[in-house]
Write a protein that holds these residues in place. Structure first.
Motif, short mmCIF file in Angstrom:
data_model
loop_
_atom_site.label_atom_id
_atom_site.label_comp_id
_atom_site.label_asym_id
_atom_site.label_seq_id
_atom_site.Cartn_x
_atom_site.Cartn_y
_atom_site.Cartn_z
N MET A 44 22.91 31.98 26.88
CA MET A 44 23.47 33.03 26.02
C MET A 44 22.55 33.33 24.84
SD MET A 44 27.55 32.20 26.12
CE MET A 44 27.99 33.51 24.97
N ARG A 45 22.00 32.28 24.26
CA ARG A 45 21.11 32.49 23.13
C ARG A 45 19.87 33.29 23.57
NH1 ARG A 45 21.04 27.72 21.80
NH2 ARG A 45 22.50 27.77 20.05
N ALA A 46 19.29 32.91 24.70
CA ALA A 46 18.08 33.58 25.17
C ALA A 46 18.34 35.03 25.57
CB ALA A 46 17.49 32.81 26.35
N GLU A 47 19.47 35.27 26.22
CA GLU A 47 19.75 36.61 26.74
C GLU A 47 20.46 37.51 25.73
OE1 GLU A 47 21.11 36.93 30.73
OE2 GLU A 47 19.86 35.27 31.43
N SER A 48 20.79 36.95 24.56
CA SER A 48 21.45 37.78 23.54
C SER A 48 20.55 38.93 23.10
CB SER A 48 21.83 36.92 22.33
OG SER A 48 20.69 36.43 21.65
N TYR A 49 19.25 38.79 23.33
CA TYR A 49 18.32 39.85 22.88
C TYR A 49 18.37 41.08 23.78
CZ TYR A 49 16.84 36.66 19.34
OH TYR A 49 16.86 35.84 18.25
N GLY A 50 19.20 41.04 24.82
CA GLY A 50 19.49 42.24 25.59
C GLY A 50 20.57 43.09 24.96
N LEU A 51 21.22 42.57 23.93
CA LEU A 51 22.25 43.30 23.19
C LEU A 51 21.66 44.04 22.00
CD1 LEU A 51 25.23 40.79 22.62
CD2 LEU A 51 25.26 42.80 24.09
N GLU A 52 22.43 44.97 21.49
CA GLU A 52 22.18 45.52 20.16
C GLU A 52 22.98 44.69 19.15
OE1 GLU A 52 20.06 47.81 19.63
OE2 GLU A 52 19.86 48.90 21.52
N THR A 53 22.49 44.61 17.93
CA THR A 53 23.27 43.93 16.89
C THR A 53 24.46 44.78 16.45
OG1 THR A 53 21.86 44.86 15.14
CG2 THR A 53 21.27 42.68 16.00
N TYR A 54 24.40 46.07 16.71
CA TYR A 54 25.44 47.00 16.26
C TYR A 54 26.56 47.11 17.30
CZ TYR A 54 27.76 51.32 14.81
OH TYR A 54 28.69 52.24 14.43
N SER A 55 27.80 47.11 16.82
CA SER A 55 28.96 47.31 17.69
C SER A 55 29.54 48.70 17.49
CB SER A 55 30.06 46.28 17.37
OG SER A 55 31.30 46.69 17.94
N SER A 265 27.78 38.42 34.15
CA SER A 265 28.75 37.55 33.47
C SER A 265 28.23 37.11 32.11
CB SER A 265 29.07 36.33 34.34
OG SER A 265 29.71 36.71 35.53
N THR A 266 26.96 36.77 32.05
CA THR A 266 26.37 36.40 30.77
C THR A 266 26.41 37.58 29.80
OG1 THR A 266 24.92 34.77 31.80
CG2 THR A 266 24.27 35.59 29.63
N ALA A 267 26.09 38.76 30.28
CA ALA A 267 26.13 39.95 29.43
C ALA A 267 27.54 40.21 28.90
CB ALA A 267 25.62 41.17 30.21
N THR A 268 28.54 39.99 29.75
CA THR A 268 29.93 40.17 29.33
C THR A 268 30.29 39.14 28.27
OG1 THR A 268 30.54 41.05 31.49
CG2 THR A 268 32.32 40.17 30.13
N ALA A 269 29.92 37.88 28.49
CA ALA A 269 30.20 36.83 27.52
C ALA A 269 29.54 37.14 26.17
CB ALA A 269 29.70 35.49 28.05
N LEU A 270 28.32 37.64 26.22
CA LEU A 270 27.60 37.96 24.99
C LEU A 270 28.29 39.08 24.21
CD1 LEU A 270 23.96 37.81 26.34
CD2 LEU A 270 24.98 36.28 24.66
N LYS A 271 28.75 40.07 24.92
CA LYS A 271 29.39 41.20 24.22
C LYS A 271 30.70 40.77 23.57
CE LYS A 271 29.32 46.16 24.83
NZ LYS A 271 29.12 47.27 25.79
N ILE A 272 31.46 39.94 24.28
CA ILE A 272 32.69 39.42 23.70
C ILE A 272 32.38 38.55 22.48
CG2 ILE A 272 34.56 37.76 24.08
CD1 ILE A 272 35.22 40.45 25.24
N MET A 273 31.35 37.73 22.58
CA MET A 273 30.99 36.88 21.45
C MET A 273 30.55 37.71 20.25
SD MET A 273 28.42 33.63 21.35
CE MET A 273 27.74 33.05 19.80
N ARG A 274 29.76 38.75 20.49
CA ARG A 274 29.35 39.62 19.38
C ARG A 274 30.56 40.22 18.69
NH1 ARG A 274 26.44 45.13 20.90
NH2 ARG A 274 28.62 45.63 21.39
N GLU A 275 31.49 40.76 19.48
CA GLU A 275 32.65 41.40 18.89
C GLU A 275 33.53 40.40 18.16
OE1 GLU A 275 32.77 44.64 18.82
OE2 GLU A 275 30.97 44.72 20.08
N LEU A 276 33.66 39.18 18.70
CA LEU A 276 34.45 38.14 18.04
C LEU A 276 33.84 37.77 16.70
CD1 LEU A 276 36.65 35.94 18.02
CD2 LEU A 276 35.11 34.50 19.36
N MET A 277 32.54 37.52 16.68
CA MET A 277 31.88 37.17 15.42
C MET A 277 32.04 38.27 14.38
SD MET A 277 28.34 35.16 16.33
CE MET A 277 27.61 36.47 17.33
N LEU A 278 31.78 39.50 14.79
CA LEU A 278 31.86 40.60 13.84
C LEU A 278 33.27 40.78 13.27
CD1 LEU A 278 29.62 43.26 15.60
CD2 LEU A 278 29.18 42.19 13.38
#
Length: 296
Positions: A44-55, A265-278
């Motif tokens: 998740m940490r490595a692939e988080s860079y496929g996300l945008e920081t912005y929600s 699945s990793t991409a989905t987990a990352l997006k949920i984690m981003r939204e939860l943190m924000l």
């Protein structure tokens, strides 16, 4: 040149200035079906860079939040209690500094270590639990420390009427019957979530999110998939509602990245984690956004 330090996307602030502190618990020694969740924190940490920081869902950006990534624990795979003790110690260190721990599992048993620390600091602690599985067995194959028994062990600490489960659609007859007298189990979805949030009020809450609450069509990369789960949008809306509570600790667990070679699945987990943190950061440290839901 500077040394290479890999952190979760946008979570490279200093510990002292941060409100949320991430740590990984790469542990899956009690997994009963398909292992692999030990690889989730690193992946998740490595692939988080496929996300945008912005929600675009919330109009918030990780660049504006103060979040520190403390890396992964090195956990013993031969002694479960020792691994839980290390998790408890890390959570306690974060809580003692007045910060909010966010643990990336690992299998669901890792929650027990973090809850031990949170319950000691917050005697009135409540637990919100999203999952496909009740996890209320007293033991599984003779082991009381099992991902199939984690919420029962949490109950050992908290007692009756403090645990609220949502999305549950799997469990044996005995554990679900036992649960009726001790926890609030909401089967198949999030129908009573708003009522639960109102009842909890401002009491401290630990939020544990087992990603297999999602339907396998959305999230196949998990060790024990169960048909009939939530969509991404249903889970997202539920997560944003929970973020309105007085969250004092949280985790996201049960991604097995190698079981979904597509990476979806990793991409989905990352997006949920981003939204939860924000959402939690905004409600806890900035102006609250009570009732804010995704557009559309």
């Amino acid at each position: 040149m500077e040394k290479n330090i890999e952190t979760f996307l946008g979570c490279d602030n200093e510990f002292e200035e941060s409100g949320i502190v991430i740590f990984g618990a790469p542990f899956d020694s009690t997994t009963s079906y398909r292992p692999g969740t030990r690889f989730a924190p690193r992946t998740m940490r490595a692939e988080s860079y496929g996300l945008e920081t912005y929600s675009p869902y919330q109009g918030l950006d990780l660049e504006d939040a103060k979040i520190f990534d403390s890396g992964d624990l090195e956990l013993c795979f031969g002694r479960t209690e020792l691994a839980l003790s290390d998790i408890e110690s890390r959570a306690e260190e974060i809580l003692s500094a007045g910060k909010l721990p966010l643990m990336i599992g690992g299998e669901h048993l890792v929650t027990l270590g973090a809850v031990r620390a949170a319950a000691r600091r917050y005697p009135e602690l409540r637990v919100i639990h999203f999952d496909a599985h009740a996890d209320l067995r007293d033991e599984y194959l003779g082991a009381e420390l099992s991902h199939a028994a984690v919420i029962r062990r949490v109950w050992d600490i908290l007692g009756d009427d403090r645990i609220f489960q949502f999305g549950i659609r799997s469990g044996d007859r005995a554990e679900l019957e036992w649960g009726k007298g001790h926890v609030e189990t909401n089967l198949f979805g999030f129908q009573r979530l708003e009522e639960t949030i109102e009842a909890i009020g401002d009491k401290p809450v630990y939020f544990t999110l087992d990603l297999d609450v999602l339907d396998p069509s959305v999230f196949p990369g998990t060790g024990t998939p169960e048909a009939g789960g939530a969509t991404f949008r249903e889970l997202l809306e539920a997560v944003l509602k929970v973020s309105e509570l007085n969250i004092v600790g949280m985790d996201i667990n049960e991604l097995s990245p190698m079981l979904d070679a597509s990476g979806a699945s990793t991409a989905t987990a990352l997006k949920i984690m981003r939204e939860l943190m924000l959402a939690v950061y905004e409600n806890k440290y900035n102006q609250p956004m009570k009732g804010k839901m995704p557009n559309g």
